[in-house]
Structures are given as C-alpha cells and as structure tokens.
Design an enzyme around this catalytic site. Sequence first.
Site, PDB file in Angstrom:
ATOM      1  N   PRO A 169     -97.712 -34.911 -36.742  1.00 37.31           N
ATOM      2  CA  PRO A 169     -98.926 -35.708 -36.551  1.00 37.31           C
ATOM      3  C   PRO A 169     -98.799 -37.114 -37.109  1.00 37.31           C
ATOM      4  O   PRO A 169     -98.295 -37.323 -38.203  1.00 37.31           O
ATOM      5  CB  PRO A 169     -99.990 -34.912 -37.311  1.00 37.31           C
ATOM      6  CG  PRO A 169     -99.216 -34.154 -38.352  1.00 37.31           C
ATOM      7  CD  PRO A 169     -97.924 -33.803 -37.684  1.00 37.31           C
ATOM      8  N   LEU A 233     -96.462 -40.469 -40.937  1.00 36.33           N
ATOM      9  CA  LEU A 233     -97.017 -39.117 -40.902  1.00 36.33           C
ATOM     10  C   LEU A 233     -98.464 -39.082 -41.363  1.00 36.33           C
ATOM     11  O   LEU A 233     -98.847 -39.763 -42.324  1.00 36.33           O
ATOM     12  CB  LEU A 233     -96.216 -38.198 -41.824  1.00 36.33           C
ATOM     13  CG  LEU A 233     -94.925 -37.591 -41.299  1.00 36.33           C
ATOM     14  CD1 LEU A 233     -94.198 -36.926 -42.457  1.00 36.33           C
ATOM     15  CD2 LEU A 233     -95.197 -36.578 -40.208  1.00 36.33           C
ATOM     16  N   HIS A 234     -99.261 -38.258 -40.704  1.00 41.38           N
ATOM     17  CA  HIS A 234    -100.546 -37.864 -41.258  1.00 41.38           C
ATOM     18  C   HIS A 234    -100.250 -37.043 -42.517  1.00 41.38           C
ATOM     19  O   HIS A 234     -99.289 -36.270 -42.552  1.00 41.38           O
ATOM     20  CB  HIS A 234    -101.303 -37.016 -40.236  1.00 41.38           C
ATOM     21  CG  HIS A 234    -102.724 -36.726 -40.599  1.00 41.38           C
ATOM     22  ND1 HIS A 234    -103.074 -35.846 -41.598  1.00 41.38           N
ATOM     23  CD2 HIS A 234    -103.895 -37.190 -40.087  1.00 41.38           C
ATOM     24  CE1 HIS A 234    -104.381 -35.783 -41.690  1.00 41.38           C
ATOM     25  NE2 HIS A 234    -104.906 -36.590 -40.787  1.00 41.38           N
ATOM     26  N   PRO A 235    -101.044 -37.182 -43.583  1.00 35.84           N
ATOM     27  CA  PRO A 235    -100.773 -36.415 -44.813  1.00 35.84           C
ATOM     28  C   PRO A 235    -100.643 -34.919 -44.586  1.00 35.84           C
ATOM     29  O   PRO A 235     -99.863 -34.252 -45.278  1.00 35.84           O
ATOM     30  CB  PRO A 235    -101.977 -36.744 -45.699  1.00 35.84           C
ATOM     31  CG  PRO A 235    -102.401 -38.110 -45.256  1.00 35.84           C
ATOM     32  CD  PRO A 235    -102.153 -38.132 -43.769  1.00 35.84           C
ATOM     33  N   GLY A 237     -99.127 -33.468 -42.384  1.00 39.69           N
ATOM     34  CA  GLY A 237     -97.833 -33.114 -41.807  1.00 39.69           C
ATOM     35  C   GLY A 237     -96.657 -33.263 -42.746  1.00 39.69           C
ATOM     36  O   GLY A 237     -95.521 -32.961 -42.371  1.00 39.69           O
TER      37      GLY A 237
END
Length: 342
Positions: A169, A233-235, A237
């Site tokens: 993500p 990255l989204h956290p 992920g």
Amino acid sequence: MNHIDYLLRPATLDDLDTIERFSKASTFSIHTLKPGRSRLAERLERSQKAFAGTEPFRGDEIYHFVLEDLRAGRVVGTSGIVTSAGANGRFYCYRNEFSVHASEELGISNREHTLRLCEDLSGHSLLSSFYIEPEYGETLAPQLLSRGRLLFIRNFPHLFAQRIGAENPGLCDEAGNSPFWNALGGRFLKMPFPEAEQRTGGRSKNFIAELMPRSPIYVSLLAEDAQWAMGQLHPDGELPFRILVSEGFDVDSFVDIFDGGPIAEARVAMLNTVVSALDVELRTAANLEGEACMVANMERSGFLATLALGEFVDNALQLAPSAIEQLALKVGSHACAVSVKG
C-alpha cells in the site's frame, strides 16, 4: 503473547466473520481484502475449491489462509496467494525507467525518471491480503503468516508461476486521499481514489488501458507531494514489506498505478525461504531446545504450518510431540522445514 504456538491453515467459511472484521480494520491499505461480506464469502469459497483441487485448473485460483493463536484459541491474521495476476485480463502497473537527455552544444545532461504503464507482472503469482492484529507485530507470528505461504508454493510449484509479486500500500490519509492518485490517475479516471479502488478490486480492468496514458510519465512534472509519495509505504504495510525485503524481493522496479506504492517482484526459486527449506523426517527428542523454525506438512487440502523449536539432524528434524500433532502428522512423517532466520 511472546510464544510460538501458532498455526497457519486454509481459511473456511467459518472464518468469514473474522476476515470481514480484518477487512474493515484497514480499508485503504489492503488492495485484495475489500469489505463486503458477499465478496469475501465468494473469495473463501473459491479458496476452498482451490485447496481441494477437485476442479480443473483454470489459472485464476485463490488460496486464502488464516493464522491461529493456539494459546488464545482464536484467529489473529490472514493472508493469501493469487495464482495468476490478471488471469482474466492484464495486470497493469508502472515500471520505473530512466533516460538521459543531453545537449553537447549547451553542455547540459539530464537523467530523467519516468514511469511507463506496463503489463510486465501479468501472469505472475501474487502474495495478497496480509493482515495481522497489531499486537502481534513484534512476535514471530508475522513470519509464519507471510513465509508459510512460500512453503506451500514450494511444495506445489506446478500450481503457481515461476515469478511472484506482491502489492504494497502507498501513502494515503484516513479519508483515502492519495497524493500520487491526485496527481496522476485521478486526472484521467475522474474519480476519487477510494472509489477507483472499490470499482476495480484489482489491476486488470480494461478501462485502465483505455484511459491511462501509454506514453512515459516524467516524474519531474508531477506535483512535489506526489513525487515524494511515489514508492513510499503506508504505515500499515511496513511489517509485511520488511519480510518481503528479507526474502530477496526486488522492491524498486515497479509501483502501483493508483497509490504509487512499491510492488515487490522476484523469482520464486531465488527466495530465501524456498532456497533454505528442507524436506525432513520428523522425530522427537527429550529435553529439546533447538532453534525456532517453520514446519509444514506436505498436504494440499489439509495444509498446515506451525512454528516450533527444532533441531536439524542429518535429514531429520527433531520436534516436541505436540508440534508434530499440530501438523496432523506422526513421528516418521515427512514435512518441510526452514529456520525462522533462514
């Protein structure tokens, strides 16, 4: 919670309530686990048929797993494998490319980063749907949830492609606003990021090819926040992404066409878990300590994988009797195993 009593197994319809709860816990960060009870139920039914292997191979199978905390007596995570990306079409993503533009007369040379819409990952198998309850993030449970799938692929290579990918993500806020989408995809699809995600459910829709530009996108022309977000990255992920990196995935070549998240890609035969896993005969030993390892049976429909303290001796693995029982096996049975550090 600091223990190794976990079991990875195929998901069933009895797990639907839990998986639905997982899907709602991380709406924008799991591309392949969208909320919707009927959609999730259909996914689990497809998975059960794939594990059973009773129907002709079509190439669009899904294998969905859940992770149990045996001490707590409940499911705490889920993950999956998609047999073939874009099995019913094409799988689209952006490939990172670089070109040099130079003028000898002006003495100027520029190295330009571009994004090219491509179908390079079409036909790859995909690791998908990773989610684990946050309180288990610092345990060994995520290792089993992610890498246990690779043991299944290793045991049944004929069911999967030789190359594998994994979407990760990209950055977006709680409302689903994505800087990368706003700068690029949203200009051509004319809809908010959450709506686009909901309508596609994947990257194989024809409208992507119909509406997104085929010519290279010069990254330097995108808004600064989009440039910064690309490949980030989204956290949510970060945990599964670290495991992919440690496996040997390339995470620099491709990005998601919607949120700009990095797409990992590798040759299955080169992944650390696949390379390091051994076929072993299971034995027991008194006062066993040993090292933490993942152990899986060799079953397809009854696939089970667990964490256990074990000691590799020649072509055998010594385990506690309880660990062998968790795999529905007996002393003398054959299994595959790999060190958690391997």
